[in-house]
Design a protein around this motif. Structure first.
Motif, PDB file in Angstrom:
ATOM      1  N   VAL A   1       6.516 -13.188  11.375  1.00 20.50           N
ATOM      2  CA  VAL A   1       5.350 -12.869  10.547  1.00 20.50           C
ATOM      3  C   VAL A   1       4.507 -14.109  10.281  1.00 20.50           C
ATOM      4  O   VAL A   1       5.028 -15.194  10.017  1.00 20.50           O
ATOM      5  N   ASP A   2       3.196 -13.935  10.344  1.00 13.66           N
ATOM      6  CA  ASP A   2       2.253 -14.961   9.906  1.00 13.66           C
ATOM      7  C   ASP A   2       2.151 -14.852   8.391  1.00 13.66           C
ATOM      8  O   ASP A   2       1.565 -13.897   7.860  1.00 13.66           O
ATOM      9  N   ALA A   3       2.707 -15.808   7.682  1.00 10.88           N
ATOM     10  CA  ALA A   3       2.797 -15.733   6.219  1.00 10.88           C
ATOM     11  C   ALA A   3       1.436 -15.693   5.538  1.00 10.88           C
ATOM     12  O   ALA A   3       1.339 -15.240   4.391  1.00 10.88           O
ATOM     13  N   GLY A   4       0.400 -16.118   6.204  1.00  9.30           N
ATOM     14  CA  GLY A   4      -0.927 -16.119   5.613  1.00  9.30           C
ATOM     15  C   GLY A   4      -1.688 -14.818   5.800  1.00  9.30           C
ATOM     16  O   GLY A   4      -2.831 -14.705   5.344  1.00  9.30           O
ATOM     17  N   ARG A   5      -1.067 -13.848   6.484  1.00  4.20           N
ATOM     18  CA  ARG A   5      -1.766 -12.594   6.768  1.00  4.20           C
ATOM     19  C   ARG A   5      -0.865 -11.408   6.409  1.00  4.20           C
ATOM     20  O   ARG A   5      -0.313 -10.722   7.262  1.00  4.20           O
ATOM     21  N   ILE A   6      -0.701 -11.209   5.113  1.00  2.00           N
ATOM     22  CA  ILE A   6       0.101 -10.111   4.582  1.00  2.00           C
ATOM     23  C   ILE A   6      -0.831  -9.075   3.962  1.00  2.00           C
ATOM     24  O   ILE A   6      -1.675  -9.405   3.115  1.00  2.00           O
ATOM     25  N   ALA A   7      -0.690  -7.819   4.373  1.00  2.00           N
ATOM     26  CA  ALA A   7      -1.455  -6.714   3.800  1.00  2.00           C
ATOM     27  C   ALA A   7      -0.511  -5.772   3.075  1.00  2.00           C
ATOM     28  O   ALA A   7       0.680  -5.699   3.392  1.00  2.00           O
ATOM     29  N   LEU A   8      -1.033  -5.062   2.081  1.00  2.00           N
ATOM     30  CA  LEU A   8      -0.249  -4.127   1.285  1.00  2.00           C
ATOM     31  C   LEU A   8      -0.781  -2.714   1.465  1.00  2.00           C
ATOM     32  O   LEU A   8      -2.001  -2.508   1.520  1.00  2.00           O
ATOM     33  N   TRP A   9       0.120  -1.755   1.526  1.00  2.00           N
ATOM     34  CA  TRP A   9      -0.241  -0.329   1.580  1.00  2.00           C
ATOM     35  C   TRP A   9       0.541   0.405   0.511  1.00  2.00           C
ATOM     36  O   TRP A   9       1.773   0.277   0.420  1.00  2.00           O
ATOM     37  N   GLY A  10      -0.167   1.177  -0.304  1.00  2.00           N
ATOM     38  CA  GLY A  10       0.499   1.970  -1.330  1.00  2.00           C
ATOM     39  C   GLY A  10      -0.189   3.304  -1.506  1.00  2.00           C
ATOM     40  O   GLY A  10      -1.402   3.430  -1.286  1.00  2.00           O
ATOM     41  N   SER A  11       0.576   4.303  -1.919  1.00  2.00           N
ATOM     42  CA  SER A  11       0.042   5.649  -2.122  1.00  2.00           C
ATOM     43  C   SER A  11       0.478   6.164  -3.483  1.00  2.00           C
ATOM     44  O   SER A  11       1.623   5.950  -3.896  1.00  2.00           O
TER      45      SER A  11
END
Length: 315
Positions: free
Chosen positions: A99-109
């Motif tokens: 993982v590229d630690a500087g490019r984290i996205a979040l998904w929530g519902s």
């Protein structure tokens, strides 16, 4: 496509996770978790596979006290603990060599849609957020039957008294049910629609400890939406009575890089979830920091606009 079982530690318990390795390393990573009392088995594999097919790493986890994760008493939903689980999941993802630690996205519902707003508001390094029909706070103007409010409040107080006595048996209430039932979340055919997301061998429990009810009024992710500095995409449903579209629009307008798409349908309608899944298969990560004005769009197919907004942060 590979899916690996992983475990990370949050506070004093383990959180069970699925990890989908990317085809090339290091890659951006999307972290996902489900809504109120739900587990990853309820449709999150489909979302994860969409993201993985786009070349992203994906981490999907269950909260403590739910699903395959540890923690006791079971079925106890503690808002602070779940936010800690999100922080722990992001920290775990950032340490993965894939993982590229500087490019984290979040998904929530739903309830986790509020959690990702809150998490991103307190973590400026988050690259992007997707909040699908997010819980952003109770709508004060929404009128519920007084008898129902009193019943839920008294049940919640009783369960909190049990917690103070360190009882190992929380007082459980149904999570999803038909209108007029004792369930916390009610909607026509809601339970049947939710069961459509579950595989035949799933062991989801339609119960949650009542103690969380009296804590809901004080949890208002909409109040921190203006602190989310990364691009954030909000999905709402025009007929949603659980997370009303008007409050989602308020959060999108408050977010400096917010985008709102309103879809036809209700909170648990599977077709809407499927549409959002297709849309967000276009997400990419990058390092530029473009600024977008809050905008609103209606309809069912907004793939091009989604790509336009998030190009530059996700590739």
């Amino acid at each position: 496509m590979t899916r690996e079982d992983r475990v990370f530690i949050s506070a004093d318990s383990r959180c069970a996770a699925w990890f989908y390795p990317p085809p090339a390393e290091p890659a951006p990573c999307v972290v996902l978790a489900h809504g109120f009392g739900a587990t990853r088995e309820a449709g999150l594999d489909a979302y994860a596979r969409r993201f993985a097919a786009a070349g992203l790493a994906v981490l999907v986890f269950d909260y403590r006290n739910f699903g395959a994760s540890g923690g006791k008493p079971r079925q106890v939903l503690d808002i602070r603990s779940q936010l800690q689980d999100w922080t722990a999941a992001v920290a775990y993802a950032r340490k993965l060599p894939e993982v590229d630690a500087g490019r984290i996205a979040l998904w929530g519902s739903s309830f986790s849609g509020g959690h990702v707003v809150t998490t991103a508001a307190h973590d400026p390094a988050i690259a992007a957020v997707i909040a699908q029909v997010p819980y952003l706070g109770l709508v004060r103007r929404r009128r519920l039957p007084q008898a129902r409010i009193i019943r839920l409040a008294l049940t919640s107080i009783r369960d909190n008294l049990r917690a103070l006595r360190h009882s190992s048996r929380p007082l459980l209430i149904p999570i999803i049910g038909e209108p007029g039932s004792k369930a916390l979340l009610q909607g026509s055919h809601a339970l049947a629609q939710f069961h459509e997301l579950l595989p035949p061998d799933a062991h989801w429990v339609n119960e949650v400890a009542a103690r969380v009810v009296i804590r809901l009024p004080s949890y208002r992710p909409v109040s921190v939406a203006n602190q989310v500095r990364c691009p954030i995409f909000y999905c709402s449903c025009s007929k949603d009575k659980i997370t009303p579209a008007a409050l989602v629009a308020t959060a999108a307008a408050a977010s400096p890089q917010g985008w709102l798409a309103e879809y036809e349908g209700e909170h648990f309608e599977r077709s809407t979830a499927g549409t959002c899944s297709i849309e967000w298969s276009t997400i990419r990560c990058s390092s530029s920091r473009n600024t977008y004005q809050p905008r609103r769009q209606t309809g069912r197919s907004k793939t091009d606009k989604a790509r336009q907004i998030f190009t530059g942060r996700l590739s």
